[in-house]
Structures are given as structure tokens and as C-alpha cells.
Design a protein around this motif. Sequence first.
Motif, mmCIF file in Angstrom:
data_model
loop_
_atom_site.group_PDB
_atom_site.id
_atom_site.type_symbol
_atom_site.label_atom_id
_atom_site.label_comp_id
_atom_site.label_asym_id
_atom_site.label_seq_id
_atom_site.Cartn_x
_atom_site.Cartn_y
_atom_site.Cartn_z
ATOM 1 N N ASP A 198 0.816 -1.213 0.000
ATOM 2 C CA ASP A 198 0.000 0.000 0.000
ATOM 3 C C ASP A 198 0.853 1.268 0.000
ATOM 4 O O ASP A 198 0.369 2.345 -0.363
ATOM 5 C CB ASP A 198 -0.921 0.032 1.227
ATOM 6 C CG ASP A 198 -1.998 -1.031 1.173
ATOM 7 O OD1 ASP A 198 -2.183 -1.612 0.092
ATOM 8 O OD2 ASP A 198 -2.628 -1.290 2.202
ATOM 9 N N ASP A 227 -10.013 4.532 -15.110
ATOM 10 C CA ASP A 227 -9.896 4.650 -13.659
ATOM 11 C C ASP A 227 -11.154 4.047 -13.033
ATOM 12 O O ASP A 227 -12.243 4.619 -13.140
ATOM 13 C CB ASP A 227 -9.731 6.113 -13.250
ATOM 14 C CG ASP A 227 -9.391 6.269 -11.774
ATOM 15 O OD1 ASP A 227 -9.517 5.283 -11.019
ATOM 16 O OD2 ASP A 227 -8.999 7.385 -11.373
ATOM 17 N N HIS A 257 -4.030 -1.689 -6.545
ATOM 18 C CA HIS A 257 -4.078 -0.791 -5.391
ATOM 19 C C HIS A 257 -4.830 0.488 -5.699
ATOM 20 O O HIS A 257 -5.720 0.900 -4.946
ATOM 21 C CB HIS A 257 -2.668 -0.465 -4.907
ATOM 22 C CG HIS A 257 -2.649 0.522 -3.782
ATOM 23 N ND1 HIS A 257 -2.458 1.877 -3.980
ATOM 24 C CD2 HIS A 257 -2.823 0.355 -2.441
ATOM 25 C CE1 HIS A 257 -2.519 2.491 -2.820
ATOM 26 N NE2 HIS A 257 -2.729 1.605 -1.870
ATOM 27 N N SER A 258 -4.509 1.138 -6.805
ATOM 28 C CA SER A 258 -5.103 2.442 -7.122
ATOM 29 C C SER A 258 -6.434 2.334 -7.851
ATOM 30 O O SER A 258 -7.180 3.307 -7.924
ATOM 31 C CB SER A 258 -4.134 3.259 -7.982
ATOM 32 O OG SER A 258 -4.004 2.686 -9.269
ATOM 33 N N GLY A 259 -6.732 1.156 -8.420
ATOM 34 C CA GLY A 259 -7.950 0.998 -9.213
ATOM 35 C C GLY A 259 -7.795 1.470 -10.646
ATOM 36 O O GLY A 259 -8.777 1.531 -11.385
ATOM 37 N N LYS A 262 -11.078 4.252 -6.378
ATOM 38 C CA LYS A 262 -10.389 3.631 -5.250
ATOM 39 C C LYS A 262 -11.204 2.547 -4.565
ATOM 40 O O LYS A 262 -10.662 1.765 -3.772
ATOM 41 C CB LYS A 262 -9.992 4.715 -4.242
ATOM 42 C CG LYS A 262 -8.908 5.651 -4.764
ATOM 43 C CD LYS A 262 -8.462 6.630 -3.693
ATOM 44 C CE LYS A 262 -7.336 7.515 -4.210
ATOM 45 N NZ LYS A 262 -6.858 8.479 -3.182
ATOM 46 N N ASN A 263 -12.501 2.482 -4.849
ATOM 47 C CA ASN A 263 -13.336 1.439 -4.239
ATOM 48 C C ASN A 263 -13.304 0.130 -5.005
ATOM 49 O O ASN A 263 -13.925 -0.853 -4.586
ATOM 50 C CB ASN A 263 -14.783 1.927 -4.123
ATOM 51 C CG ASN A 263 -14.935 3.057 -3.125
ATOM 52 O OD1 ASN A 263 -14.218 3.108 -2.122
ATOM 53 N ND2 ASN A 263 -15.847 3.970 -3.398
ATOM 54 N N SER A 307 -10.850 -2.786 -7.264
ATOM 55 C CA SER A 307 -9.495 -3.309 -7.374
ATOM 56 C C SER A 307 -9.411 -4.255 -8.570
ATOM 57 O O SER A 307 -9.692 -5.457 -8.447
ATOM 58 C CB SER A 307 -9.125 -4.043 -6.080
ATOM 59 O OG SER A 307 -7.803 -4.490 -6.119
#
Length: 267
Positions: A118, A180, A159-161, A183-184, A186
Amino acid sequence: MYTLTKAQEFNSKCYLGEGLFADKNNLFWVDIEKKSIFCNGKVLHKNLPFIPTVVFDYQEPNLTLGTDIGIMEFSIKTSKYKFISESLKHKNILYRSNDGGIFQDKTLLGFMHKYSPDIDPGYILCFSKNSVAKIDNEIKIPNGFIPIDNRSILINDSHSGKIWKFTVSEDGFSKKLWHDCGKNFSPDGGCMVENHIFICMWGSSSIFVFDLEANKICDLSLEVEFPTNCKFIKNKKLIAVTSANFRENMNNNNRNGNSFIFKLSKL
């Protein structure tokens, strides 16, 4: 636009099923945490002296594997192996390999930090006949490795999506943001099906389907919370899916960690 109908379920109970490879007769995958190799639902080898993370190819009796110590040819009959890349043993103690893929005449292998992915970024190595080059050192958890044309390959950062498009030219690789997921979400492993991109969404019990312009067109629900990879079996119009089952989740869903074959249909 697509539907999935379960055709077969393998009670593999992987902690971290990954690295899926499919041909017309066999499905190979690994359990990274158990250092194991599976074929068609059966454990072929376990507690290996290296960490297998992706199966690139199978030419009987040899698998081409991406591992924490390099790319190797591994005999499923004798368990003997030989490196077909520079050995990486003792060179990346804080990192382990993750997903990878074949692209043109190159083999790409991603690495992630073992203890703090992370925080600490991973990297991607490109192995060609006579050289090894680092093509990225920003993606934290590299996954996917889905070629979409002769010059471009999609690589996900779980990690960042974000899904990145890497394009190769005479000057090497360049990358730009392709999609993108936020962030929710993966994005994990995936594959190309006709002119669509299928990507397993870790922690979301689904596969997202995109067109080649990076537009999400649908999502396919799964019975497992942590799908990790999918591969299209073109001649049979089937799609295979692997998944993970963390130790703390072992009693919550007895399908997590299993692998599946689905019949893929268009609406």
C-alpha cells in the motif's frame, strides 16, 4: 451484453488462486500462498522451493512459470526446473512476483512489495532474448497483462484501481491511463474476449466488461468475493475464473478460493 452459466466448479480452496493459463485441454493455476500448482482442479505440486505466481505457457510436460526468483521451465512430471531468464534469487528480497504476460516476443512480469504494497510501489520487468529491462516502477500491485493489439497491453494497478495502457515502440514502452475504476474497486487479472476486455474485480464479486475504448458496458456477478483472474477458452466459448480465500474469511463463504468454468453467452 453477456451472461455466465456455471459449467463446472473446482473445490480448490486456494488462499490466493492466481496466474491462470488455459488451453483447449487444460487449466493451470497457482496458489501463491501455498506455493502450489493446480491442473484441472487437482494439486500437482505443493510447498515448492519458490513462489509460483503466474503460468505463462504449457508444452507437455513443461510449464513456463513466473516466480519470485525468475522465469523458469518447470516439469510437471519430475519437478525439475531450469531458468530461462536471469535468476533473480537474492536480488529482490523485499518483493515477490505477481501477475505477468506474454507480449510480442517479450515476457512481462510484475513485482509487488511483500510487506507494504500500500505504501511502496512495485515494478515491472520486461524479459527479452538477451536482456532484462525495468519498464515501470510506479504501479504498486501489477495485474492483468492483457494484450489488446500488436503494440499495446493493459496492466492493472490493483491498489489504485487504475488500468494503464502500455504501448511499445522503437524507443521502449510508454504508458497512459486507460480507465480509472476508482479507489473502491481493485482490478485484478483478466483477458480479452472478442473485442471486449474482461477484468476480475477483487473484493467485488464481479467481472467488469469494457469495450476497446475503455467504456464499461456491463458487469457479471460471481459467487465469490475475491475473483482473481479469468481466461477465455475460445474454441469452447467458455471462461475460466480463479479466486482467493483469506484465512480470516474461510468460514464466511465456502466458495471463496474455488475455481470455475462458465459458459459465456451473448445477450
